[in-house]
Motif scaffolding. Structure first.
Motif, PDB file in Angstrom:
ATOM      1  N   ASN A 156       0.788  -0.989  -0.184  1.00 30.66           N
ATOM      2  CA  ASN A 156      -0.136  -0.480  -0.310  1.00 30.66           C
ATOM      3  C   ASN A 156       0.847   1.044  -0.361  1.00 30.66           C
ATOM      4  O   ASN A 156       1.951   1.507   0.667  1.00 30.66           O
ATOM      5  CB  ASN A 156      -1.023   0.257   1.356  1.00 30.66           C
ATOM      6  CG  ASN A 156      -2.530   0.162   0.723  1.00 30.66           C
ATOM      7  OD1 ASN A 156      -2.837   1.431   0.593  1.00 30.66           O
ATOM      8  ND2 ASN A 156      -3.209  -0.502   0.982  1.00 30.66           N
ATOM      9  N   GLY A 157       0.291   2.200  -0.351  1.00 30.90           N
ATOM     10  CA  GLY A 157       1.084   3.572  -0.971  1.00 30.90           C
ATOM     11  C   GLY A 157       0.138   4.822   0.483  1.00 30.90           C
ATOM     12  O   GLY A 157      -0.317   4.412   1.295  1.00 30.90           O
ATOM     13  N   PRO A 158       0.948   5.765   0.028  1.00 34.67           N
ATOM     14  CA  PRO A 158       0.255   7.453   0.883  1.00 34.67           C
ATOM     15  C   PRO A 158      -1.170   6.585   0.569  1.00 34.67           C
ATOM     16  O   PRO A 158      -1.741   7.508   1.183  1.00 34.67           O
ATOM     17  CB  PRO A 158       0.896   7.650   0.028  1.00 34.67           C
ATOM     18  CG  PRO A 158       1.644   8.168  -1.093  1.00 34.67           C
ATOM     19  CD  PRO A 158       1.437   6.383  -1.259  1.00 34.67           C
ATOM     20  N   GLY A 159      -1.932   6.590  -0.928  1.00 26.24           N
ATOM     21  CA  GLY A 159      -3.274   7.549  -1.255  1.00 26.24           C
ATOM     22  C   GLY A 159      -3.470   8.568  -1.318  1.00 26.24           C
ATOM     23  O   GLY A 159      -2.012   9.098  -1.281  1.00 26.24           O
ATOM     24  N   MET A 160      -4.385   8.922  -1.942  1.00 24.17           N
ATOM     25  CA  MET A 160      -4.802  10.371  -1.777  1.00 24.17           C
ATOM     26  C   MET A 160      -4.585  10.834  -0.498  1.00 24.17           C
ATOM     27  O   MET A 160      -5.024  10.715   0.546  1.00 24.17           O
ATOM     28  CB  MET A 160      -5.466  10.384  -3.254  1.00 24.17           C
ATOM     29  CG  MET A 160      -5.992   9.678  -4.325  1.00 24.17           C
ATOM     30  SD  MET A 160      -7.467  10.280  -5.398  1.00 24.17           S
ATOM     31  CE  MET A 160      -7.808   9.148  -6.045  1.00 24.17           C
ATOM     32  N   GLN A 161      -4.526  12.630  -0.770  1.00 18.38           N
ATOM     33  CA  GLN A 161      -5.475  13.431   0.630  1.00 18.38           C
ATOM     34  C   GLN A 161      -7.026  12.921   0.507  1.00 18.38           C
ATOM     35  O   GLN A 161      -7.441  12.666  -0.010  1.00 18.38           O
ATOM     36  CB  GLN A 161      -5.008  14.848  -0.304  1.00 18.38           C
ATOM     37  CG  GLN A 161      -5.301  16.089   0.654  1.00 18.38           C
ATOM     38  CD  GLN A 161      -4.458  16.115   1.657  1.00 18.38           C
ATOM     39  OE1 GLN A 161      -2.980  15.716   1.118  1.00 18.38           O
ATOM     40  NE2 GLN A 161      -4.834  16.301   4.016  1.00 18.38           N
ATOM     41  N   PRO A 162      -7.038  12.286   1.437  1.00 16.58           N
ATOM     42  CA  PRO A 162      -8.367  12.580   2.278  1.00 16.58           C
ATOM     43  C   PRO A 162      -8.764  13.593   1.936  1.00 16.58           C
ATOM     44  O   PRO A 162      -9.037  14.793   1.981  1.00 16.58           O
ATOM     45  CB  PRO A 162      -8.281  12.014   3.953  1.00 16.58           C
ATOM     46  CG  PRO A 162      -6.697  11.396   4.063  1.00 16.58           C
ATOM     47  CD  PRO A 162      -5.705  12.714   2.593  1.00 16.58           C
ATOM     48  N   LYS A 163     -10.190  13.355   1.648  1.00 16.58           N
ATOM     49  CA  LYS A 163     -11.642  13.755   0.904  1.00 16.58           C
ATOM     50  C   LYS A 163     -11.656  14.477   2.651  1.00 16.58           C
ATOM     51  O   LYS A 163     -11.155  14.559   3.655  1.00 16.58           O
ATOM     52  CB  LYS A 163     -12.812  13.415   1.797  1.00 16.58           C
ATOM     53  CG  LYS A 163     -13.129  12.002   0.381  1.00 16.58           C
ATOM     54  CD  LYS A 163     -14.231  11.529   0.360  1.00 16.58           C
ATOM     55  CE  LYS A 163     -14.546  10.095  -0.515  1.00 16.58           C
ATOM     56  NZ  LYS A 163     -15.759   9.999  -0.243  1.00 16.58           N
ATOM     57  N   HIS A 181      -3.503  19.770   6.292  1.00 20.80           N
ATOM     58  CA  HIS A 181      -3.994  20.048   4.551  1.00 20.80           C
ATOM     59  C   HIS A 181      -2.446  19.681   3.879  1.00 20.80           C
ATOM     60  O   HIS A 181      -1.834  19.782   4.605  1.00 20.80           O
ATOM     61  CB  HIS A 181      -4.558  21.427   4.733  1.00 20.80           C
ATOM     62  CG  HIS A 181      -6.153  21.069   5.366  1.00 20.80           C
ATOM     63  ND1 HIS A 181      -7.293  21.680   5.210  1.00 20.80           N
ATOM     64  CD2 HIS A 181      -6.550  21.940   6.999  1.00 20.80           C
ATOM     65  CE1 HIS A 181      -7.834  21.079   5.673  1.00 20.80           C
ATOM     66  NE2 HIS A 181      -7.707  21.500   7.350  1.00 20.80           N
ATOM     67  N   GLY A 182      -3.019  19.660   2.966  1.00 13.16           N
ATOM     68  CA  GLY A 182      -1.492  19.668   1.897  1.00 13.16           C
ATOM     69  C   GLY A 182      -0.754  18.066   2.547  1.00 13.16           C
ATOM     70  O   GLY A 182       0.303  18.526   2.356  1.00 13.16           O
ATOM     71  N   LEU A 183      -0.778  16.909   3.172  1.00 11.67           N
ATOM     72  CA  LEU A 183       0.082  16.317   3.129  1.00 11.67           C
ATOM     73  C   LEU A 183       1.066  15.672   2.219  1.00 11.67           C
ATOM     74  O   LEU A 183       1.983  15.493   2.231  1.00 11.67           O
ATOM     75  CB  LEU A 183      -0.855  15.434   3.923  1.00 11.67           C
ATOM     76  CG  LEU A 183      -0.403  13.732   5.038  1.00 11.67           C
ATOM     77  CD1 LEU A 183       1.312  14.053   5.405  1.00 11.67           C
ATOM     78  CD2 LEU A 183      -1.048  12.820   4.787  1.00 11.67           C
ATOM     79  N   LEU A 184      -0.275  15.023   1.117  1.00 11.72           N
ATOM     80  CA  LEU A 184       0.186  14.974   0.112  1.00 11.72           C
ATOM     81  C   LEU A 184       1.577  15.323  -0.871  1.00 11.72           C
ATOM     82  O   LEU A 184       3.033  15.723  -1.197  1.00 11.72           O
ATOM     83  CB  LEU A 184      -0.215  13.881  -1.063  1.00 11.72           C
ATOM     84  CG  LEU A 184      -0.613  13.307  -0.520  1.00 11.72           C
ATOM     85  CD1 LEU A 184       0.487  11.818  -0.454  1.00 11.72           C
ATOM     86  CD2 LEU A 184      -1.030  12.411   0.715  1.00 11.72           C
ATOM     87  N   ASN A 185       1.181  17.132  -0.694  1.00 11.54           N
ATOM     88  CA  ASN A 185       2.078  18.150  -1.199  1.00 11.54           C
ATOM     89  C   ASN A 185       3.538  18.443  -0.582  1.00 11.54           C
ATOM     90  O   ASN A 185       3.916  18.768  -0.945  1.00 11.54           O
ATOM     91  CB  ASN A 185       1.455  19.953  -1.258  1.00 11.54           C
ATOM     92  CG  ASN A 185       1.484  20.366  -1.889  1.00 11.54           C
ATOM     93  OD1 ASN A 185       1.842  20.372  -3.040  1.00 11.54           O
ATOM     94  ND2 ASN A 185       2.337  22.017  -1.299  1.00 11.54           N
ATOM     95  N   GLU A 186       3.162  18.392   0.641  1.00  6.79           N
ATOM     96  CA  GLU A 186       4.446  18.124   1.793  1.00  6.79           C
ATOM     97  C   GLU A 186       5.550  17.073   0.937  1.00  6.79           C
ATOM     98  O   GLU A 186       6.745  17.138   1.236  1.00  6.79           O
ATOM     99  CB  GLU A 186       4.643  17.282   2.851  1.00  6.79           C
ATOM    100  CG  GLU A 186       3.700  18.512   3.361  1.00  6.79           C
ATOM    101  CD  GLU A 186       2.746  18.216   4.925  1.00  6.79           C
ATOM    102  OE1 GLU A 186       3.648  17.577   5.166  1.00  6.79           O
ATOM    103  OE2 GLU A 186       2.672  18.579   5.555  1.00  6.79           O
ATOM    104  N   ILE A 187       5.095  15.815   0.144  1.00  7.10           N
ATOM    105  CA  ILE A 187       6.297  15.128  -0.083  1.00  7.10           C
ATOM    106  C   ILE A 187       6.477  15.714  -1.383  1.00  7.10           C
ATOM    107  O   ILE A 187       8.141  15.249  -1.699  1.00  7.10           O
ATOM    108  CB  ILE A 187       5.537  13.435  -1.391  1.00  7.10           C
ATOM    109  CG1 ILE A 187       4.782  12.751   0.215  1.00  7.10           C
ATOM    110  CG2 ILE A 187       5.803  13.145  -2.055  1.00  7.10           C
ATOM    111  CD1 ILE A 187       4.177  12.033   0.990  1.00  7.10           C
ATOM    112  N   ASP A 188       5.820  16.210  -2.558  1.00  4.89           N
ATOM    113  CA  ASP A 188       6.023  16.916  -3.540  1.00  4.89           C
ATOM    114  C   ASP A 188       7.141  17.925  -3.555  1.00  4.89           C
ATOM    115  O   ASP A 188       7.892  18.069  -4.033  1.00  4.89           O
ATOM    116  CB  ASP A 188       5.252  17.249  -4.730  1.00  4.89           C
ATOM    117  CG  ASP A 188       5.000  16.063  -5.711  1.00  4.89           C
ATOM    118  OD1 ASP A 188       5.957  15.660  -5.966  1.00  4.89           O
ATOM    119  OD2 ASP A 188       3.345  16.313  -6.168  1.00  4.89           O
TER     120      ASP A 188
END
Length: 536
Positions: free
Chosen positions: A239-246, A308-315
């Motif tokens: 499993n990966g990080p998934g998307m930013q949750p709803k 907020h912007g959790l996955l943006n922290e990866i990018d």
């Protein structure tokens, strides 16, 4: 089958005395110690349903020398559907905030045994930690670690969210399933030394939804101060990080649908709605959730546990910078045929509209629209799929695992954390897997648990044990110990692959570009970026 054992008493100092089991073999040789169902929090029942978990008070004792707490069974099971949506209410208990503890026999090394905090899977909708059997691993392999496996609240009990609920009571929170896991991790940190473990050497890991949970626990841990940080390494298996949750707005839409199915008037105040929901039996709540369009209760971007912007922290490199600063290493990978199992979890009907609707149960609407446009631009069934159910399994596996895993590791590598990443791919399965999965499903989701946990509830042949030891298990033991591994890859995006012939090759990732394309199209609609700026 009854497992041979003898009583095992342990003094937990100020926490009191507990009795567990020492598992033994046919010659009465000890294999490992085990405690099942040890509470790590107070019961989340009655008025505490949907509240954050409450830690045990400082004066809490499990038992006395004369009357030790007896923990020889397993964790209570959070109310849940079975994978086929059948309901077995006899096993349910909302008082499920407990953990199972496995301990190697013998004296621990200086400083204590390494610790694996293991989170079970099940789409965050079902599952429990009682199915794992670590007797063989702890007695036959160099993998000597204390394994702590918590139960946590699932589905509607762990991930119901709405602004109304939070307004109704100050203790109510979204993502209480993740808060449960975190409290169990903190309990481990504070108490594992009493079991002989090293609190400074904790690896968190999990399979499937447990891997997804591991990502969110790692993200949370990277966001706290160094004095509160616990995680030293992470295992994200299948499993990966998934998307930013709803967002909260989309969570409210799901909450409104739940009220409608349960025939609870929308005109009631938030406090009245919460009170009515708390009076309902677990079975009625589970039955209602199964009938819903938005039937998957997953994480919500609340700005507290999920930033907020959790996955943006990866990018942007924030995630990589924190991993580098703390030296957190990561094993992450996949099985070749994940999609067979994924396609069997509440599959859609055999048409594109039904597939689109099914995706909306998990993901934000804008992301679902983008995925449909990307995967099915002409609205036709892909050439590699015979049915839309198969197409669903493949796209679901891509989003949960293949594509977003690649987006994550690529971004971490781009920002200088590649030396911390160890990637793998499984293309071989043990014969014991035939007892659970059709052979035609190949190396599907879950088959490699026989590799990581040395057969787990089944046995490996002598030949398979040699293969598994050399391919992964020696490295697994080294990883838990915090030692260097002989991974063999030449650069961070290289993959260590166990081939169908049982050989190990370190190779380029042929699916990397495909995965990054999916990551990029989702990023454009905010599904892997800043949800505050996404139009949902």
């Amino acid at each position: 089958m009854q497992k041979a054992s003898s009583p095992y008493l342990r003094d937990l100092e100020h926490r009191g005395f507990i009795e567990g089991l020492t598992y033994i073999d046919k010659s009465s040789k000890p294999l490992c110690h085990y405690f099942g169902g040890i509470p790590y929090a107070l019961p989340p029942v009655g008025p505490f349903r949907w509240q954050k978990p409450r830690p045990l008070p400082a004066c809490y004792r499990y038992g006395t020398r004369a009357n030790p707490g007896r923990y020889t069974g397993g964790c209570s099971i959070c109310p849940q559907p079975k994978p086929n949506d059948e309901l077995n209410t006899e096993l349910w208990d909302e008082d499920c905030l407990q953990c199972n503890v496995w301990i190697p026999v013998g004296d621990p090394p200086k400083g204590g045994w390494p610790v694996l905090f293991w989170i079970h899977g099940g789409f965050l909708q079902f599952g429990d930690p009682n199915e794992d059997d670590l007797r063989a691993m702890l007695s036959e392999t160099p993998c000597k670690a204390i394994v702590i496996a918590p139960a946590y609240r699932l589905n509607i009990f762990g991930f119901l969210a709405s602004p109304e609920l939070c307004e109704a009571s100050p203790g109510v929170s979204p993502n209480v399933g993740f808060w449960d896991q975190r409290l169990a991790l903190e309990w481990t940190w504070h108490n594992v030394s009493y079991f002989g473990g090293d609190a400074s050497n904790i690896t968190i890991g999990g399979y499937s939804a447990g891997s997804h949970s591991t990502f969110h626990q790692l993200a949370y841990d990277l966001g706290v101060s160094d004095s509160k940080s616990i995680v030293r390494r992470a295992l994200m298996l299948s499993n990966g990080p998934g998307m930013q949750p709803k967002s909260f707005d989309e969570a409210q839409a799901q909450f409104n649908e739940l009220l409608s199915v349960l025939q609870i008037p929308m005109s009631l105040s938030a406090a009245e709605k919460l009170a009515k929901l708390r009076t309902l039996e677990p079975k009625k709540l589970i039955q209602a959730s199964i009938k819903m369009k938005y039937h998957q209760f997953r994480a919500t971007t609340d700005g507290s546990f999920v930033r907020h912007g959790l996955l943006n922290e990866i990018d942007s490199g924030i995630f990589a910078a924190q991993m580098k600063r703390r030296g957190v290493r990561l094993i992450i990978g996949e099985c070749k045929d994940e999609h067979f199992v994924y396609g069997n979890w509440r599959p859609p009907k055999n048409n594109l509209d039904s597939l689109f609707r099914r995706l909306q149960a998990d993901y934000p609407l804008a992301a679902c629209e983008t995925l449909i446009d990307h995967y099915y631009p002409n609205g036709k069934l892909p050439a590699n799929c015979k049915t839309w159910q198969e197409a669903f399994g493949r796209i679901y596996a891509d989003i949960q695992i293949h594509a977003l895993e690649r987006g994550m590791v690529s971004a971490l590598t781009r920002h200088g954390a590649g030396h911390l990443i160890h990637r793998y791919r499984m293309e071989w399965r043990a014969q014991c897997c035939d007892k659970l999965w059709p052979r035609g499903w190949g190396v599907t989701h879950g088959t490699d648990m026989a590799i990581w946990f040395w057969g787990n509830e089944f046995s490996l042949s002598k030949k398979e044990k040699r293969l598994v030891k050399n391919a992964f298990h020696d490295n697994f033991a080294s990883f838990l110990n915090g030692e260097d591994m002989d991974w063999g890859t030449e650069h961070p995006l290289h993959v260590r692959t166990l081939t169908s012939k049982g050989t190990v090759v370190c190779e380029e990732d042929e699916r990397l570009d495909e995965g990054l394309r999916v990551w990029d199209v989702l990023k454009r609609v905010g599904a892997t970026g800043n949800m505050l700026n996404a139009k949902l």
